[in-house]
Every structure is written in structure tokens, then in C-alpha cells.
Write a protein that holds these residues in place. Structure first.
Motif, short mmCIF file in Angstrom:
data_model
loop_
_atom_site.label_atom_id
_atom_site.label_comp_id
_atom_site.label_asym_id
_atom_site.label_seq_id
_atom_site.Cartn_x
_atom_site.Cartn_y
_atom_site.Cartn_z
N ILE A 66 0.84 -1.20 0.00
CA ILE A 66 0.00 0.00 0.00
C ILE A 66 0.88 1.24 0.00
O ILE A 66 1.89 1.32 0.70
CB ILE A 66 -0.93 0.02 1.23
CG1 ILE A 66 -1.88 -1.19 1.20
CG2 ILE A 66 -1.74 1.31 1.28
CD1 ILE A 66 -2.77 -1.29 2.42
N MET A 67 0.44 2.24 -0.79
CA MET A 67 1.08 3.55 -0.77
C MET A 67 0.01 4.61 -0.56
O MET A 67 -1.16 4.41 -0.89
CB MET A 67 1.85 3.81 -2.08
CG MET A 67 0.96 3.93 -3.30
SD MET A 67 1.90 4.28 -4.82
CE MET A 67 2.55 2.64 -5.18
N GLU A 68 0.40 5.73 0.01
CA GLU A 68 -0.55 6.81 0.30
C GLU A 68 -0.08 8.09 -0.36
O GLU A 68 1.08 8.48 -0.24
CB GLU A 68 -0.67 7.00 1.81
CG GLU A 68 -1.71 8.05 2.18
CD GLU A 68 -1.82 8.23 3.69
OE1 GLU A 68 -2.94 8.23 4.22
OE2 GLU A 68 -0.75 8.36 4.33
N SER A 98 -5.18 9.93 -0.53
CA SER A 98 -5.78 8.81 -1.24
C SER A 98 -4.85 7.61 -1.14
O SER A 98 -3.62 7.74 -1.27
CB SER A 98 -6.01 9.17 -2.72
OG SER A 98 -6.53 8.07 -3.44
N GLY A 99 -5.44 6.44 -0.87
CA GLY A 99 -4.65 5.22 -0.75
C GLY A 99 -4.67 4.41 -2.04
O GLY A 99 -5.69 4.37 -2.74
N ILE A 100 -3.56 3.77 -2.32
CA ILE A 100 -3.43 2.94 -3.52
C ILE A 100 -2.93 1.57 -3.10
O ILE A 100 -1.94 1.46 -2.35
CB ILE A 100 -2.45 3.57 -4.54
CG1 ILE A 100 -2.96 4.93 -5.00
CG2 ILE A 100 -2.26 2.64 -5.74
CD1 ILE A 100 -1.99 5.66 -5.92
N THR A 101 -3.59 0.54 -3.59
CA THR A 101 -3.20 -0.84 -3.28
C THR A 101 -2.59 -1.49 -4.51
O THR A 101 -3.19 -1.47 -5.59
CB THR A 101 -4.42 -1.66 -2.81
OG1 THR A 101 -5.00 -1.05 -1.66
CG2 THR A 101 -4.01 -3.09 -2.47
N VAL A 102 -1.42 -2.06 -4.31
CA VAL A 102 -0.71 -2.74 -5.40
C VAL A 102 -0.64 -4.22 -5.05
O VAL A 102 -0.04 -4.59 -4.03
CB VAL A 102 0.70 -2.16 -5.61
CG1 VAL A 102 1.41 -2.92 -6.73
CG2 VAL A 102 0.61 -0.67 -5.93
#
Length: 214
Positions: free
Chosen positions: A26-28, A64-68
Motif C-alpha cells: 500500500i502507498m498513500e 488517497s490510498g493505492i493498493t498494489v
């Protein structure tokens, strides 16, 4: 180059590594401005990773969160080294711009247009195995038996029962037997004495009656 639009955390995309299972990182993204900022995520290996969302708009001072998600690997790379990288592009957009309005042309570099980029490398983290539960040390029963005198520590049943006013079944029956043994002698003694007294009284009563008649 220091980004002025978005703050990307962490600086490296850390993904737990486990064979034959899907792993995620996860990155924010945090908007450092008072404007609406659009972003787009790219990777050097699009077949290997699934990104949700791939693009969007971060509100002023929002995040905003991004899921990889990475496909389940079939082998372990040497030293868990990974050459894959991600690129985060960001640009200021007008208020009211929605995620569906974002397209690749918005991030093209043109004179007088500021498009910032942030690169992240993928770092594999060995999946932590479940920590073993420490087994409790078993006590040496033999040593305990040899060190403890149970007869000294445990009071006798008759003593404790008599002090508390309670008797066990075996003790009650034992007491009853004692009563039965003692009772017949006292009863016999009482019966013999009574007979003798009655007999003596009868003799004396008859004697006095005879003398009175004479």
C-alpha cells in the motif's frame, strides 16, 4: 527533485513475499496544496501487478490510498532483489474534475505546464513465519513427590472433621460401632440393678405386710 504537489509514502513500495500466494503493498498520496491534484500510476511490469486505483483526484489537503497486488510468485529471486519500479505522475486540475475525466494526455509535458513525477522501486519483504509458541516447562513430578511430605501437609480426616464439626461416612460408621459396643454393657448393668432393687423391695414389702397382719 522535491515534489510540491503530492507527498508519496512510503518512498519504496514494500511488498511481503510469499511463494504461491498473492501479496499486496500500500502507498498513500497526500495533497500538499490547496488545489485539486490528479494522479496516474504506471509500472515497468504491468502484467505482474494490479493497481487500484490507477488514477484519481486528490482533494486539497486530502489523501488517497493505492493498493498494489502482485501475482503469486513461483520462485524466490536471489536475495529477494526486484527490478520493478512504479511511477506516480501528478498535475493540478480544475475543481470538479472527476476520476472518469482523467486521461493520459493530461500528464503530457508541455511548456508552462507542471507535471511532477515520483519514482518508487519495489522492495520484497520476506513473509514473517508464525512465531512458535514457547512451550511451558513441565514440572518434574518425581522430584516434587520426593520433596513434599503429603502426610505432614495434609491434616488427617478425623482431626479436621472433628474440628469443623463434620464427619465422613467412614468415621460416622466407626463412631456408631463404638456406641453399639459401649451401649449393651451399660444397659445390662442398669437392668440387673433394677431387678435386684425390685426384688429387695418386694421382700421387704412382704415382710412388713406379714408383721402387720400378726
Amino acid at each position: 527533485m522535491s515534489n510540491t504537489l503530492l507527498r508519496v509514502y512510503p518512498s519504496d513500495l514494500k511488498i511481503p513475499f510469499g511463494l504461491k500466494r498473492q501479496n499486496s503493498g500500500i502507498m498513500e498520496l497526500t495533497n500538499k496544496t490547496d488545489q485539486h491534484v490528479a494522479f496516474k500510476v504506471k509500472t515497468t511490469n504491468p502484467r505482474k501487478y494490479s493497481v487500484r486505483p490507477t488514477s484519481g483526484v486528490v482533494l486539497p489537503r486530502g489523501s488517497s490510498g493505492i493498493t498494489v497486488s502482485m501475482q503469486a510468485p513461483r520462485e524466490i529471486p536471489a536475495d529477494y532483489h526486484c527490478k520493478d519500479k512504479f511511477l506516480i505522475q501528478s498535475v493540478v486540475v480544475e475543481e470538479g474534475t472527476a476520476s472518469k475525466d482523467i486521461h493520459s494526455g493530461m500528464f503530457s509535458k508541455e511548456p508552462g505546464k507542471v507535471v511532477e513525477e515520483f519514482k518508487l522501486r519495489v522492495v520484497y519483504i520476506p513473509a514473517n513465519p508464525p512465531s512458535p509458541v514457547p512451550e511451558e516447562e513441565e514440572e518434574d513430578i518425581d522430584s516434587l513427590d520426593s520433596d513434599v511430605d503429603y502426610e505432614l501437609k495434609m491434616p488427617s480426616t478425623s482431626y479436621s472433621a472433628s474440628r469443623l464439626g463434620y464427619t465422613s461416612g467412614s468415621q460416622a460408621s466407626h463412631n456408631n460401632e463404638d456406641l453399639k459396643k459401649r451401649r449393651p454393657s451399660s444397659v445390662r448393668g442398669f437392668s440387673t440393678l433394677s431387678v435386684l432393687l425390685v426384688f429387695a423391695f418386694s421382700v421387704f414389702a412382704g415382710y412388713f405386710m406379714t408383721q402387720s397382719n400378726v
